[in-house]
Design a protein around this motif. Structure first.
Motif, PDB file in Angstrom:
ATOM      1  N   LEU A 126       0.827  -1.208   0.000  1.00 35.43           N
ATOM      2  CA  LEU A 126       0.000   0.000   0.000  1.00 35.43           C
ATOM      3  C   LEU A 126       0.861   1.259   0.000  1.00 35.43           C
ATOM      4  CD1 LEU A 126      -2.764  -1.115   2.517  1.00 35.43           C
ATOM      5  CD2 LEU A 126      -2.905  -0.956   0.020  1.00 35.43           C
ATOM      6  N   MET A 127       2.188   1.063  -0.151  1.00 34.36           N
ATOM      7  CA  MET A 127       3.084   2.225  -0.166  1.00 34.36           C
ATOM      8  C   MET A 127       3.818   2.266  -1.502  1.00 34.36           C
ATOM      9  SD  MET A 127       4.558   1.545   3.645  1.00 34.36           S
ATOM     10  CE  MET A 127       6.065   2.415   3.401  1.00 34.36           C
ATOM     11  N   PRO A 128       3.151   2.805  -2.541  1.00 34.41           N
ATOM     12  CA  PRO A 128       3.805   2.817  -3.855  1.00 34.41           C
ATOM     13  C   PRO A 128       5.037   3.720  -3.830  1.00 34.41           C
ATOM     14  CG  PRO A 128       1.720   4.022  -3.895  1.00 34.41           C
ATOM     15  CD  PRO A 128       1.823   3.415  -2.549  1.00 34.41           C
ATOM     16  N   PRO A 129       6.039   3.371  -4.652  1.00 31.55           N
ATOM     17  CA  PRO A 129       7.216   4.242  -4.724  1.00 31.55           C
ATOM     18  C   PRO A 129       6.822   5.615  -5.244  1.00 31.55           C
ATOM     19  CG  PRO A 129       7.274   2.513  -6.416  1.00 31.55           C
ATOM     20  CD  PRO A 129       6.137   2.201  -5.506  1.00 31.55           C
ATOM     21  N   LYS A 130       7.682   6.603  -4.940  1.00 31.45           N
ATOM     22  CA  LYS A 130       7.367   8.007  -5.247  1.00 31.45           C
ATOM     23  C   LYS A 130       7.008   8.223  -6.718  1.00 31.45           C
ATOM     24  CE  LYS A 130       8.107  10.281  -1.356  1.00 31.45           C
ATOM     25  NZ  LYS A 130       8.794   9.274  -0.540  1.00 31.45           N
ATOM     26  N   ASP A 131       7.741   7.518  -7.613  1.00 33.56           N
ATOM     27  CA  ASP A 131       7.569   7.802  -9.037  1.00 33.56           C
ATOM     28  C   ASP A 131       6.390   7.052  -9.672  1.00 33.56           C
ATOM     29  OD1 ASP A 131       8.803   5.457  -8.576  1.00 33.56           O
ATOM     30  OD2 ASP A 131      10.205   5.579 -10.257  1.00 33.56           O
ATOM     31  N   ALA A 132       5.690   6.249  -8.852  1.00 34.16           N
ATOM     32  CA  ALA A 132       4.600   5.466  -9.441  1.00 34.16           C
ATOM     33  C   ALA A 132       3.278   6.208  -9.306  1.00 34.16           C
ATOM     34  CB  ALA A 132       4.499   4.103  -8.761  1.00 34.16           C
ATOM     35  N   THR A 133       2.464   6.157 -10.355  1.00 36.18           N
ATOM     36  CA  THR A 133       1.116   6.730 -10.271  1.00 36.18           C
ATOM     37  C   THR A 133       0.131   5.582 -10.206  1.00 36.18           C
ATOM     38  OG1 THR A 133       2.001   8.166 -11.974  1.00 36.18           O
ATOM     39  CG2 THR A 133      -0.271   8.562 -11.256  1.00 36.18           C
ATOM     40  N   VAL A 134      -0.460   5.407  -9.030  1.00 40.04           N
ATOM     41  CA  VAL A 134      -1.411   4.316  -8.889  1.00 40.04           C
ATOM     42  C   VAL A 134      -2.806   4.863  -9.145  1.00 40.04           C
ATOM     43  CG1 VAL A 134      -2.414   2.674  -7.275  1.00 40.04           C
ATOM     44  CG2 VAL A 134       0.050   3.046  -7.311  1.00 40.04           C
ATOM     45  N   HIS A 135      -3.558   4.173  -9.988  1.00 42.05           N
ATOM     46  CA  HIS A 135      -4.904   4.649 -10.282  1.00 42.05           C
ATOM     47  C   HIS A 135      -5.981   3.635  -9.925  1.00 42.05           C
ATOM     48  CE1 HIS A 135      -4.355   2.049 -13.706  1.00 42.05           C
ATOM     49  NE2 HIS A 135      -3.292   2.752 -14.062  1.00 42.05           N
ATOM     50  N   THR A 136      -5.594   2.374  -9.703  1.00 45.19           N
ATOM     51  CA  THR A 136      -6.605   1.351  -9.503  1.00 45.19           C
ATOM     52  C   THR A 136      -6.186   0.368  -8.416  1.00 45.19           C
ATOM     53  OG1 THR A 136      -7.144   1.495 -11.846  1.00 45.19           O
ATOM     54  CG2 THR A 136      -7.979  -0.422 -10.663  1.00 45.19           C
ATOM     55  N   LEU A 137      -7.147   0.014  -7.585  1.00 42.97           N
ATOM     56  CA  LEU A 137      -6.919  -1.082  -6.646  1.00 42.97           C
ATOM     57  C   LEU A 137      -7.663  -2.296  -7.186  1.00 42.97           C
ATOM     58  CD1 LEU A 137      -6.045  -2.280  -3.883  1.00 42.97           C
ATOM     59  CD2 LEU A 137      -8.216  -1.470  -2.966  1.00 42.97           C
ATOM     60  N   ILE A 138      -6.925  -3.367  -7.373  1.00 39.92           N
ATOM     61  CA  ILE A 138      -7.557  -4.585  -7.869  1.00 39.92           C
ATOM     62  C   ILE A 138      -7.702  -5.566  -6.711  1.00 39.92           C
ATOM     63  CG2 ILE A 138      -7.197  -6.612  -9.320  1.00 39.92           C
ATOM     64  CD1 ILE A 138      -6.011  -4.793 -11.413  1.00 39.92           C
ATOM     65  N   ILE A 139      -8.897  -6.065  -6.541  1.00 38.44           N
ATOM     66  CA  ILE A 139      -9.133  -7.032  -5.474  1.00 38.44           C
ATOM     67  C   ILE A 139      -9.286  -8.414  -6.103  1.00 38.44           C
ATOM     68  CG2 ILE A 139     -10.703  -7.754  -3.641  1.00 38.44           C
ATOM     69  CD1 ILE A 139      -9.039  -5.285  -2.971  1.00 38.44           C
ATOM     70  N   ASN A 140      -8.449  -9.308  -5.609  1.00 39.71           N
ATOM     71  CA  ASN A 140      -8.394 -10.646  -6.172  1.00 39.71           C
ATOM     72  C   ASN A 140      -9.356 -11.564  -5.436  1.00 39.71           C
ATOM     73  OD1 ASN A 140      -7.754 -13.143  -7.116  1.00 39.71           O
ATOM     74  ND2 ASN A 140      -5.562 -13.007  -6.681  1.00 39.71           N
TER      75      ASN A 140
END
Lengths: 222, 450, 200, 335
Positions: free
Chosen positions: B150-164
């Motif tokens: 839940l802690m993406p690296p600084k340079d990453a742009t997270v747009h979606t949470l996928i639930i498996n």
């Protein structure tokens, strides 16, 4: 530095000396064997020619000639009666390029040279070929043996097709053994292409001899 | 819910599902046993450090071992009682690892502290700490510490949470059950994690052989029942439940991403590169409990199934409970038991005894009979190419196996992309140990790179 | 190494055909009949012995830098001698060996022995080595030719050895037959050798 | 808990129920129509060749396994030797002397398969190795084709023989071929033409091929590209000069194209494992077949083309591998 140079020169000198000695030796040996080699080659041709001309004839290699002269001419080896010395037969070196493996070379012998109508194809002798072993190469079966041992089945010995045939009667078409008439050539089983090549080569020689008999007789006369 | 069934494009297999065995039965809570065995390290990452001593009295939820760095997780006491010993013991997949044995006094002291309360969205900044402190790890089986994901690296742009919610392994129905019984809680957990990530888009992928779970989750998402767990200024979430083609390994992280958003995350790359975070549905539930009840991860839902057990079903089990206790709760093992598999049949480990503790990553235990499993003898590869067809990550498994067999490790580098899903070996008509060869090749390749 | 061993090593232990796998070109090409095999083998033996003799006796004069050209000149000389003499006095064999007589020059057995043995050893040893290697080479050719001639032509030394009803395997007189026969002979040799090693 | 020993193994613990043996059985079933067709066309001679080839392959396989100190089971019972035997028989003329059939079986099993290490290790199709071995060793016997339907129950050597349509085309030309059989195409489809056991009925072969496709033992790539390439290649020649070259339909129906494309070129062991590789393999086979038939001196080139492409299989497999699992370049966009 000079040492190196010296050794280089020495190396070259040694190579030159050895090469010279070898060349001299070879020249000597070549001289020594030249006659024997020529004799062996002549002998080879003579024995091949002897196979396709009547038994009482003998070739004289000194009289061989090319006819028609120039490119595309066939080599003729005239043969002379052993007893009388008269011209009695021609052996013609002829060829066809449409064999299964390309060029096929053979000697065809012709006798009864009195007139074109009576001309007889004594037999043929395949000199070189690249036909499939076991199939097309069957064209050479028995050719080094005495034709009298061949029997008369053209399927077993292909040479039978061309033995003692009246040139005027021969159709020079190769057909399957079952379909071949008495004047046709019975093809080797599964080797129609080779059979045709041999037939065509023989035909080429036969037509040349038949059409130019007088001129040839003149050239071949002693 | 989308109408068209989606799936990952290439490879995969469809083994007999065998899910009906354990589905339908009630979710049974297993009474905590007299003695629990809690392995000190139950996650992927740096080992945890023991913080209790032999003879200490502990209460439920007390930290037994704490994280030793960012990529690590704490372990909490599942029962109250006395620490009997801290020694080496056997767990699933290993014979000698440090474990803590606790004698249960049966009082569950401290359990009542974990009461579910309404979550105030104002505490959002603490969610991540609470999840970490609860020792939540990926419950699908990978056991990677959840807070790291839940802690993406600084340079990453997270747009979606996928639930498996795929649970693509045959036999297992733990996630299915959880989603059927607690859809709102699972969704609330998803929202909490999306909140941590600061995003609103949540995609839930469930294989289409779980219609009831899909139904429950879709209804919960549509009616927004999860909102009742929150108060404060809760942002709106874009929750989509997608039915996915039932095809193993649909639940493998990269296949799931491919199926849902058509992005292929290459070998050695993290889902962050495609702008997504993937969490298991069970993990979402654990995250919900960690935030809403401040409850550490001391129990989990697991499946006990197979034709070798009397009453297959799903069980809520305290961590550290010996598997034999859970099996007893399921009516006990049958006489004709032929194999015990911890986990699913495709990636689980076969174990030789039931006297091993349930850990955070134990999604199920299979008790199989000769009808369901046999011992295979390997034959020569006949190069049929079925493994190539089945491989979801585009490997040529038979080649890797050949390189491994002839010890040409330098040519076997591609094995690093292998996710060990076992599809190749499943389809192999020659019964080649393709996964084993791949593991060998990985090991030696890593050695060569050093 | 004793003089006898110097002679016999080429026959089995270091047989150029089966153990060193040298001179494969003539080995595969001329072994359609035993007579050609013997012709080629003996020619090569003659060249081997003579080349070894000359190279060995001149080993102290030949400069290291130019040794390979010199070896080739010497070998080529003897090969040409063989070629001429054979053409003159054994015309039929010469005809059947064809291009492979001149190609003895590049037969690696000969250059190999000149380089590896004769240029470092005394004359007599070199002669023995050349003779042994040559005979070993001949032996290899005869072995291979025996298999091919019998299977592929039904004859041995030109004499019919199989019954009337036998249809020869033409494949064995063709190039693939050479490779297949050589493969099986090598396998047989290795098998015998392994068994010998295993028994001490 | 039971007292029997538990299975301990690495994952996965499930296998689908396919096995080498089952694949071989499927191939045998697929070969059944063509086998029946060959017996209907050539009678007892075909039966003898089939039986000898199969028994020969089994026997030599057993002997080879003994020599190599390998267990007879499961190698002998997996059906691979039987498949090799049937495929070998399919590639032989029905009148072949019995001992040549056995030589073929010996070559197929020993030279084609066991010397490389047995099943799965052979680079070349064993049945084709044997066919070419026999073809080169005994060219006459291997090109003597009994006329289908004649002397069905005879065993003697005196059966009527005829050239194959391709043979007629090669030696006598197109005109002779067309005049030789007024019902040529129908006969090619039903198998009423001279040739090997399996080179006869196109319909029977296609039936078997469809079955194999249905059971996913083969994929469409090799047969389709093989036949398609032969069709296209010979079609171009036909369009340029239709008085010399036979039409492409004749080319794909005659000779060994159907047998080769469906049963020989799809042999798993000797062909590429990837789909793309199979496309290339089939294309190569078709091209070489076309070149040999139209430009070479042999009337038929299917066996040679497949063997040549078998030789290229390791190269194809080395250079044509599945694309790596990753996005194909470019910036990743949020969906």
């Amino acid at each position: 530095m000079s040492d190196k140079k010296d050794s280089n020169i020495a190396a070259v000198v040694v190579v030159v000396i050895i090469a010279t000695v070898c060349a001299a030796g070879l020249a000597f040996i070549k001289d020594l064997t030249a006659d024997a080699i020529q004799a062996a080659l002549d002998n080879e041709t003579l024995s091949a020619v002897a196979k396709v001309v009547p038994k009482n004839c003998e070739a004289d290699l000194a009289k061989q000639f090319v006819f028609p002269e120039g490119e595309g001419g066939l080599t003729f080896y005239p043969a002379y009666d052993k007893a009388t010395g008269d011209l009695c037969a021609f052996a013609v070196k002829t060829q066809d390029d449409k064999g299964y493996g390309g060029r096929l070379q053979l000697l065809a012998g012709f006798s009864h040279l009195d007139n074109p109508e009576g001309l007889v194809l004594q037999r043929v002798y395949v000199l070189t070929h690249s036909e499939t072993p076991g199939l097309g190469s069957k064209a050479t079966v028995g050719q080094d043996e005495d034709p009298d041992t061949w029997g008369d089945d053209p399927v077993k010995v292909f040479g039978v097709n061309f033995r003692m045939k009246q040139v005027k009667d021969m159709s020079f078409t190769a057909k399957k053994a079952a379909e071949a008439g008495p004047n046709d050539v019975s093809a080797i089983t599964a080797s129609t292409v080779t059979s045709r090549a041999v037939t065509n080569a023989a035909k080429k020689a036969a037509e040349l001899v038949k059409g130019n008999l007088e001129a040839l007789k003149q050239k071949g006369a002693r | 819910m989308s109408s068209a069934t989606m799936g990952f494009p290439k490879g995969g297999v469809h083994p007999p599902e065998e899910k009906e065995l354990s589905l339908g039965a009630e979710l049974v809570t297993v009474t905590p046993p007299k003695k629990v065995i809690v392995p000190v390290t139950q996650h992927l990452g740096r080992p945890s450090a023991v913080v209790v001593n032999r003879g200490d009295e502990v209460v439920v939820g007390q930290v037994l071992a704490e994280a030793t760095g960012p990529v690590s997780a704490a372990v909490h006491s599942p029962v109250s009682g006395k620490v009997l010993k801290i020694a080496d013991g056997a767990v699933i997949g290993a014979d000698r690892v440090p474990v803590i044995e606790i004698m249960n006094n049966g009082e569950d002291t401290g359990l009542d502290a974990f009461v579910q309360k309404t979550v105030s969205w104002k505490d959002k900044s603490s969610f991540l700490d609470w999840i970490r402190d609860a020792g939540v790890v990926g419950l699908g089986g990978a056991t990677f510490p959840t807070h790291i994901k839940l802690m993406p690296p600084k340079d990453a742009t997270v747009h979606t949470l996928i639930i498996n919610g795929c649970e693509c392994e045959p036999y297992l129905t733990a996630d299915d059950t959880l989603m059927q019984w607690k859809p709102a809680e699972v969704l609330a957990g998803c929202c909490i994690m999306a909140g941590v990530l600061g995003i609103s888009r949540i995609l839930i992928g469930i294989e289409d052989n779980k219609p009831r779970a899909i139904e429950a989750m879709t209804v919960a998402a549509r009616e927004g029942t999860y909102a009742s767990f929150f108060d404060g200024d809760v942002p709106s979430f874009d929750v989509q439940v997608h039915a996915l083609k039932t095809r193993y390994p649909q639940g493998a992280e990269k296949q799931l991403i491919d199926a849902l958003i058509h992005r292929k995350v290459g070998a050695g790359k993290l889902p962050f590169t495609a702008g997504v975070v993937v969490q298991n549905s069970g993990t979402a539930y654990a995250a919900f409990e960690a935030v809403a009840a401040r409850k550490p991860l001391i129990d989990r839902v697991m499946t006990v199934t197979g034709k070798g057990v009397e009453k297959p079903g799903n069980f809520l089990v305290r961590i550290g409970t010996p598997i034999s206790e859970v099996v007893n709760a399921a009516g006990g093992a049958k006489e004709n038991l032929k194999a015990i598999i911890a986990g699913g049949p495709m990636m689980g480990k076969s174990v030789k005894t039931l006297e091993l503790p349930v850990v955070k990553g134990t999604s199920g235990v299979l008790l199989l009979t000769g009808e369901e499993i046999e011992e295979y003898r390997e034959r020569e590869c006949i190069r049929c190419g079925r493994c190539v067809e089945a491989c979801p990550v585009n490997l040529v498994p038979c080649d890797v196996a050949a390189f491994a067999e002839f010890r040409q490790w330098d040519r076997a580098g591609k094995a690093m992309e292998c996710v060990e899903c076992g599809c190749c070996q499943y389809v192999c008509p020659a019964n080649r140990y393709l996964v084993l060869y791949n593991r060998l090749a990985k090991y030696h390749w890593r050695r060569l790179q050093k | 190494m004793s003089k006898l061993a110097e002679l016999t090593k080429g026959l089995w232990k270091e047989n150029p055909v089966f153990r060193l796998l040298l001179g494969m070109c003539p080995t595969l090409a001329v072994t359609t009949e035993v007579v050609s095999g013997i012709g080629m083998g003996l020619s090569a033996t003659f060249v081997l012995v003579m080349a070894n003799l000359v190279v060995s006796s001149m080993r102290n004069v030949i400069p290291a830098k130019t040794r390979l050209p010199i070896f080739i000149v010497i070998i080529a000389t003897f090969v040409t001698i063989v070629d001429l003499v054979m053409n003159a006095y054994a015309h039929d064999v010469h005809k059947s060996l064809g291009i492979f007589i001149p190609l003895i020059v590049v037969n690696c057995v000969i250059l190999g022995r000149a380089e590896a043995f004769a240029s470092k050893r005394p004359v007599f040893d070199s002669i023995l080595d050349g003779l042994g290697m040559g005979l070993g080479f001949t032996l290899g050719l005869v072995a291979l030719a025996t298999v091919r001639e019998i299977l592929g032509n039904g004859t041995w030394f030109g004499m019919p050895v199989t019954g009337e009803g036998y249809t020869p395997f033409l494949l064995f007189v063709l190039p693939p037959g050479a490779f297949i026969s050589l493969g099986f002979l090598l396998a047989g040799m290795n098998s015998i050798e392994n068994r010998r090693k295993a028994h001490g | 808990m039971s007292s029997t020993k538990l299975i301990l193994q690495s994952s996965p613990h499930l296998r689908d129920d396919d096995s080498v043996r089952r694949i071989m059985l499927t191939v045998l079933i697929a070969l059944a129509p063509a086998t029946v067709a060959s017996v209907l066309m050539f009678g007892t001679r075909a039966v003898v060749v089939l039986v000898l080839a199969v028994l020969g392959c089994l026997a030599f396989e057993a002997i080879a396994l003994k020599i190599m100190k390998k267990p007879l089971m499961p190698y002998l019972t997996d059906g691979s030797a039987v498949v090799t035997g049937i495929l070998l028989a399919m590639n032989l003329p029905s009148g072949l002397p019995w001992w040549m059939v056995l030589v073929g079986a010996l070559v197929a099993v020993v030279l084609g398969k066991q010397v490389y290490g047995g099943i799965g290790s052979n680079p070349f199709n064993p049945a084709l190795v044997a066919r070419v071995f026999l073809f080169i060793s005994f060219p006459t016997a291997m090109t003597t084709w009994p006329v289908p339907g004649s002397d069905l129950f005879g065993m003697g050597a005196d059966v009527a023989t005829a050239a194959t349509p391709l043979g007629v085309l090669k030696t006598d030309g197109l005109a002779a071929l067309m005049s030789s059989d007024s019902n040529l195409y129908m006969n090619l489809l039903t198998g009423h033409v001279g040739g090997c056991l399996g080179e006869t009925s196109a319909i029977a072969l296609i039936l078997g091929g469809l079955f194999l496709l249905l059971r996913k033992v083969i994929s469409w790539e090799i047969p389709v590209t093989f036949i398609g390439t032969v069709f296209a290649f010979t079609g171009v020649f036909y369009l340029v000069d239709s008085s010399t070259y036979a039409d492409p339909l004749f080319q794909i129906l005659s000779g060994g194209v159907m047998l080769g494309a469906i049963f020989m070129a799809t042999d798993m062991v000797t062909t590429p494992v990837t789909r793309k590789g199979m496309l290339l393999f089939g294309f190569g086979c078709g091209l070489i077949t076309g070149v040999i038939r139209l430009l070479g001196s042999y009337p038929e080139g299917v066996s040679f083309s497949i063997l040549i492409m078998n030789g290229f299989t390791p190269l194809i497999d080395r250079y044509i591998t599945p694309a790596p699992f990753e996005d194909k370049g470019g910036e990743l966009q949020a969906p």
